[in-house]
Write a protein that holds these residues in place. Structure first.
Motif: not given
Length: 202
Positions: A184-198
């Motif tokens: 859930r944390f990395y989903v939210q992180k991905y939704l914010v910055d669209n980083a491939e690592t997330a």
């Protein structure tokens, strides 16, 4: 200089006045010519200034458009979207105005391609708005609903396993819950910055 003494005073006087009048007419003619030439130069400057102002307006409105898009991507609110639409409209109008004040065919061709690109940018932004709405709907109806439900069910499993003395089940439920929280944390992180690592960590 003896010949100058031979000329009568009356002739010298009228000759001097004639010479002065000739010089005045010559100076006046030069002044009029320079004024007319200065007027043409000023007219050219005025046209260049109008063209420059029109092109600057295109750049300014495009900058405002891009800043609005950045804000929309960060916030996703309708206020940012409206700012983008307004700046975009003004950029297209400024490009059309720049074409109107410009007489050079080559520059007008470039301005026409800029205007077309601006209109394409506007269409692409509307797609971004649609994708953002789809994304928000998925987040609100799926991720934000299913995540807490799964966490609650894992908590029930951990509590039941603890009551039953099943430490293996409690441990596995705890590890699963940890992975759920990280996901859930990395989903939210991905939704914010669209980083491939997330995205890969999810």
């Amino acid at each position: 200089m003896n010949w100058l003494n031979d000329i009568r005073i009356r002739t010298k006087t009228f000759g001097g006045f004639g010479l002065v009048l000739t010089l005045l007419v010559l100076i006046g003619g030069i002044a009029i010519y320079e004024l007319l030439r200065g007027s043409d130069t000023f007219q050219t400057y005025r046209e260049l200034a109008r063209q420059s102002n029109a092109l600057t307006a295109v750049g300014t409105h495009m900058r405002d458009t891009r800043l609005g898009v950045k804000d929309f991507i960060i916030r996703g609110d309708q206020e940012s979207a409206q700012r983008v639409r307004l700046a975009q409209k003004e950029a297209v109008e400024a490009a059309a105005l720049a074409m109107g004040v410009n007489d050079d065919a080559e520059k007008n061709e470039r301005l026409s391609s800029i205007k077309t690109a601006l209109e394409g940018y506007e269409e692409a932004f509307e797609k971004v708005v649609d994708f953002r709405a789809q994304r928000d709907a998925l987040v609100n109806t799926q991720l934000n609903v299913l995540g807490p439900q799964i966490r609650e069910k894992l908590t029930v499993i951990m509590e039941t396993a603890a009551r039953d003395g099943d430490s293996v089940a409690a441990y596995r439920a705890g590890v699963t819950q940890q992975h759920l929280m990280l996901a859930r944390f990395y989903v939210q992180k991905y939704l914010v910055d669209n980083a491939e690592t997330a995205f890969e960590r999810v």
